[in-house]
Enzyme design. Sequence first.
Site, PDB file in Angstrom:
ATOM      1  N   LEU A 515      15.548   4.249  10.529  1.00 33.27           N
ATOM      2  CA  LEU A 515      15.615   2.768  10.483  1.00 33.27           C
ATOM      3  C   LEU A 515      15.326   2.431   9.095  1.00 33.27           C
ATOM      4  O   LEU A 515      16.088   1.224   8.880  1.00 33.27           O
ATOM      5  CB  LEU A 515      14.452   2.323  11.445  1.00 33.27           C
ATOM      6  CG  LEU A 515      14.485   2.508  12.798  1.00 33.27           C
ATOM      7  CD1 LEU A 515      13.326   2.255  13.503  1.00 33.27           C
ATOM      8  CD2 LEU A 515      15.533   1.727  13.575  1.00 33.27           C
ATOM      9  N   GLY A 516      14.854   3.190   8.326  1.00 36.66           N
ATOM     10  CA  GLY A 516      14.714   2.861   6.795  1.00 36.66           C
ATOM     11  C   GLY A 516      13.437   3.827   6.162  1.00 36.66           C
ATOM     12  O   GLY A 516      13.111   4.578   6.756  1.00 36.66           O
ATOM     13  N   GLY A 518      10.739   3.758   2.836  1.00 36.62           N
ATOM     14  CA  GLY A 518       9.969   3.132   2.080  1.00 36.62           C
ATOM     15  C   GLY A 518       8.806   3.830   1.140  1.00 36.62           C
ATOM     16  O   GLY A 518       9.388   5.082   1.016  1.00 36.62           O
ATOM     17  N   ALA A 519       8.105   3.076   0.536  1.00 41.81           N
ATOM     18  CA  ALA A 519       7.171   3.968  -0.384  1.00 41.81           C
ATOM     19  C   ALA A 519       6.461   4.910   0.250  1.00 41.81           C
ATOM     20  O   ALA A 519       6.176   5.947  -0.318  1.00 41.81           O
ATOM     21  CB  ALA A 519       6.100   2.657  -1.098  1.00 41.81           C
ATOM     22  N   VAL A 523      11.238   6.003   8.149  1.00 41.93           N
ATOM     23  CA  VAL A 523      10.760   5.315   9.649  1.00 41.93           C
ATOM     24  C   VAL A 523      12.241   5.599  10.550  1.00 41.93           C
ATOM     25  O   VAL A 523      13.210   5.661  10.137  1.00 41.93           O
ATOM     26  CB  VAL A 523      10.634   4.165   9.554  1.00 41.93           C
ATOM     27  CG1 VAL A 523      10.208   3.582  10.806  1.00 41.93           C
ATOM     28  CG2 VAL A 523       9.787   3.730   8.523  1.00 41.93           C
ATOM     29  N   LYS A 542       6.938   6.681  11.566  1.00 44.08           N
ATOM     30  CA  LYS A 542       7.005   6.690  10.356  1.00 44.08           C
ATOM     31  C   LYS A 542       6.246   8.142   9.826  1.00 44.08           C
ATOM     32  O   LYS A 542       5.186   8.371   9.943  1.00 44.08           O
ATOM     33  CB  LYS A 542       5.907   5.618   9.718  1.00 44.08           C
ATOM     34  CG  LYS A 542       6.031   5.742   8.271  1.00 44.08           C
ATOM     35  CD  LYS A 542       5.656   4.198   7.703  1.00 44.08           C
ATOM     36  CE  LYS A 542       6.418   3.616   6.763  1.00 44.08           C
ATOM     37  NZ  LYS A 542       6.609   2.434   6.800  1.00 44.08           N
ATOM     38  N   ASP A 636       0.970  -3.101  -1.158  1.00 43.69           N
ATOM     39  CA  ASP A 636       2.459  -3.246  -1.246  1.00 43.69           C
ATOM     40  C   ASP A 636       3.180  -4.370  -0.598  1.00 43.69           C
ATOM     41  O   ASP A 636       4.103  -3.773   0.201  1.00 43.69           O
ATOM     42  CB  ASP A 636       3.115  -1.890  -1.134  1.00 43.69           C
ATOM     43  CG  ASP A 636       4.589  -1.574  -1.468  1.00 43.69           C
ATOM     44  OD1 ASP A 636       4.940  -2.339  -2.132  1.00 43.69           O
ATOM     45  OD2 ASP A 636       5.149  -0.644  -0.821  1.00 43.69           O
TER      46      ASP A 636
END
Length: 801
Positions: A515-516, A518-519, A523, A542, A636
């Site tokens: 799904l994505g 990130g830092a 995910v 995640k 963040d």
Amino acid sequence: MASYIAPVVLVLVFVVIVPLPLVANAQSYRNLTTGSAIMAGDPSTNLLSSSGEFAFGFQTMGSSGFLLAVWFAKISEQTVIWSANGDSLVPKGSKLRLTDDNRLSLDNPSGGEKTVAEQPGSKFAYASMLNTGNLVVMSPLGDVVWETFDHPTDTMLPTQKLGMGSQLVARYSQTNYSDGRFMLAMQGDGNLVLYTLAYPLNSINKAYWATNSVGSGLELVFNQSGQVYLTTSNGTIEIQSNNFSTDGFYQRAVLDSHGIFSQYVYPKSTIPGWSNNWSKVSEPVPPNICTSIAQDVGSGVCGFNSYCTIGDDQSPRCDCPSGYVWLDPDDTVKGCKQDFQPQSCNKTNPEGDKFTFKEMINIDWPLSDYEKYNGQTENWCRQDCLSDCFCAVAIYRDSTCWKKKVPLSNGRTNIAMNGKALVKVRIGDSPFGFGENKQKNKIPLHVVIVGSVLSGGSVCLNLLLVIVTLLTCRRLRSKKADSEQQPVPIEEAGGLRHFKYHEIQEATNGFKEELGRGAFGTVYKGFVTSFLGHGGHVVAVKVLHRLTEKGDIEFKREMRAISQTNHKNLVKLLGYCNDDQHRILIYEYMSNSCLANLLFEDSRPNWYKRIDIAEGVARGLSYLHEECSRHIIHCDIKPQNVLLDDGMVAKISDFGLAKLLVADQTRTLTDVRGTKGYVAPEWFRNMPISAKVDVYSFGIMLLELICCRKNYEPETEDEPEMILANWVWDCYHEGNLDPLVEDDDEALGDKRRVERLVRTALWCIQEDPSLRPTMKKVTLMLEGAVSVPVPPEPCSFLSSV
Ligand SMILES: *[C@@H]1O[C@H](CO)[C@@H](O)[C@H](O)[C@H]1NC(C)=O
Ligand SMILES: *[C@@H]1O[C@H](CO)[C@@H](O)[C@H](O)[C@H]1NC(C)=O
Ligand SMILES: *[C@@H]1O[C@H](CO)[C@@H](O)[C@H](O)[C@H]1NC(C)=O
Ligand SMILES: *[C@@H]1O[C@H](CO)[C@@H](O)[C@H](O)[C@H]1NC(C)=O
Ligand SMILES: *[C@@H]1O[C@H](CO)[C@@H](O)[C@H](O)[C@H]1NC(C)=O
Ligand SMILES: *[C@@H]1O[C@H](CO)[C@@H](O)[C@H](O)[C@H]1NC(C)=O
Ligand SMILES: *[C@@H]1O[C@H](CO)[C@@H](O)[C@H](O)[C@H]1NC(C)=O
């Protein structure tokens, strides 16, 4: 409520049912004669039909008392067909007698008796429960002289008829057998009509459905094969039909507490693939109750100030509009009330600026309006309602503005409406505005201003590109958190579900759908079966990349802190996995992706929605900083970390994870891609990190929400506009904010608020953390609950570029 579709069946719905202690064994097939009695609290005295399928006697209604009733005796769920005393339950020890003077009498041990049945001129010999579900009283000659089928309450059974002049009256609620608010009348004029009643009286109020058979209708019949129809002098009018045999299924037709007349069936024996439950098997009459009723007096289907939504199973649901709560959560018929102090009508203190609107698409209260204006803009409609203390809701549709006052009636969801309700609510969450309790959180703003004047522009150090080595866990922890660091007993991390790694692999189908990134990690979409073993939900999984070396204890401690948070603007953590070196978190799945995807693309949310989002994020952060048991700094905040649920409610994700980042000196903040523009200056200096770093990031994001653009746009031709914060300051300084919201009519029409939000954002991005307001204060500023003073110039943050 669960529902499913079976082959021949139109709609199947479970009815709400109350378990009934199974007492059938104790009862017996017998007739009630003079001299014998049925006792409340002694099931062995109940009358049973010879088939054992129907019983007559007393039903326990919890602690409220006993109900004299006829019911389905072989069904474990309490299904009452007929009742005698729904409005006045009787205590244990009450009894039903066949009296010498030819009555069925209900005697209450604490005094008083009620005649349940009598037939002047007829002698009562005995009462008998028949296999049709009809309780009959017989004369000495063997004739039926009185029967429940002729005196129905809210239910009809196969073979029962409703003759001219008789009616069904709905019960008050599923479990309250008092007369309710609806009636099905087989009228003397031949018409079969559904009416609302002038509750609590039984007088009719308004018709909402009819067969229009005046002069020809004769009787309503529920025949042996399950058809419900009206006989007329000219043929029959079908009301309902089903394809279930009366041999295999119990059947009943009920006028329910929401005014819907429907048929239900229940399998007599267990059929493979069928659940033994009452199922709705006919098209309900009327088909959409929510839009069928519109009465000048009375509340409609749901209580006053609430609204009705028809579900997939065609049963209605009642809800309170935003800003309203149930008067009595256990009795939703009583309706909703405003969860805030209404607007004052004091003309020297009009309070218009203390109110705002909650937008509700396709919700309407069609008959509550007192003013109507054609050819107006939505903004005009909003302003007009704000300045009018009578106005509780404005409806805006096709350039027309209607104003409505409380109590609102006939509320419904109507997708054909193609408009929206603007529900006026007092700004702020607390019921009575911003009284004393908020006072103590006030930042002394005059001090702030003096401070900023003294320090002047010189504080604005030139923060040119610094490569930062930071984010050790130790630095992140505020003093307060340190002092709280006693050992915590960690067996289970706070009620979270623990997953094995192979379960995660299965749930994500081998980490198939990403799904994505990130830092903190990557995910994936997943599906886990629910905790109770049936059903399940879609989740976001995640997988953390960079972790502290502190390992398990630290991880569990953080999981525990996160799991103890509970706020509507935070993404909910459902579980975790810490097998071997894996560190995986399982979150609720948000269908509407992240704010960044919406804001910077064509589908940008409208002005009012963006304000809602900003307020939501501010509340979520304020909660993390000040209200949850262990204070959490996010570190963040950015639009990528704000997710939106089905209802477009903003939810902050990834909070509590900053402490889990690896304390690796070679890692730099530049690894945290896409975050730079949001990072507070103290990260680049040797300054303590406090919750104010989140305030800074929020300020940048607020500017993005106002202007619908990224904080840094290198491709912009016009150089002054490249860095959003600088551009906003320039516009603000020049006293013209219009360019910021150029093509946004709603924002252009709401200039005072644009200015308030811009000022708030400029306070948030002050270089000196102590000048920045707390998130709690920001919440109040956004809502307009406190005035926002003129901000000083926030040192422009060129370094982040
Ligand atoms: C009850 O009355 C019915 C007639 O309604 C009769 O046929 C039956 O035998 C009676 N049952 C008992 C147990 O007396
Ligand atoms: C049923 O509802 C009515 C109206 O709210 C109430 O007065 C009555 O006490 C209720 N009865 C029971 C048994 O709860
Ligand atoms: C019940 O009514 C339907 C429709 O009028 C009819 O077709 C059916 O034969 C009736 N059944 C009985 C048992 O009378
Ligand atoms: C009889 O039925 C027909 C059609 O079904 C209808 O047009 C007519 O009005 C009815 N007559 C009466 C007296 O109801
Ligand atoms: C019942 O079955 C008949 C034929 O099998 C069908 O035409 C009719 O639509 C069905 N009715 C319902 C209510 O399902
Ligand atoms: C019947 O319905 C109840 C509640 O609606 C539900 O809890 C129960 O599981 C259902 N029974 C079956 C066998 O499906
Ligand atoms: C109306 O508001 C003014 C200003 O807030 C206040 O002084 C006055 O007492 C209010 N009047 C009433 C009747 O409440």
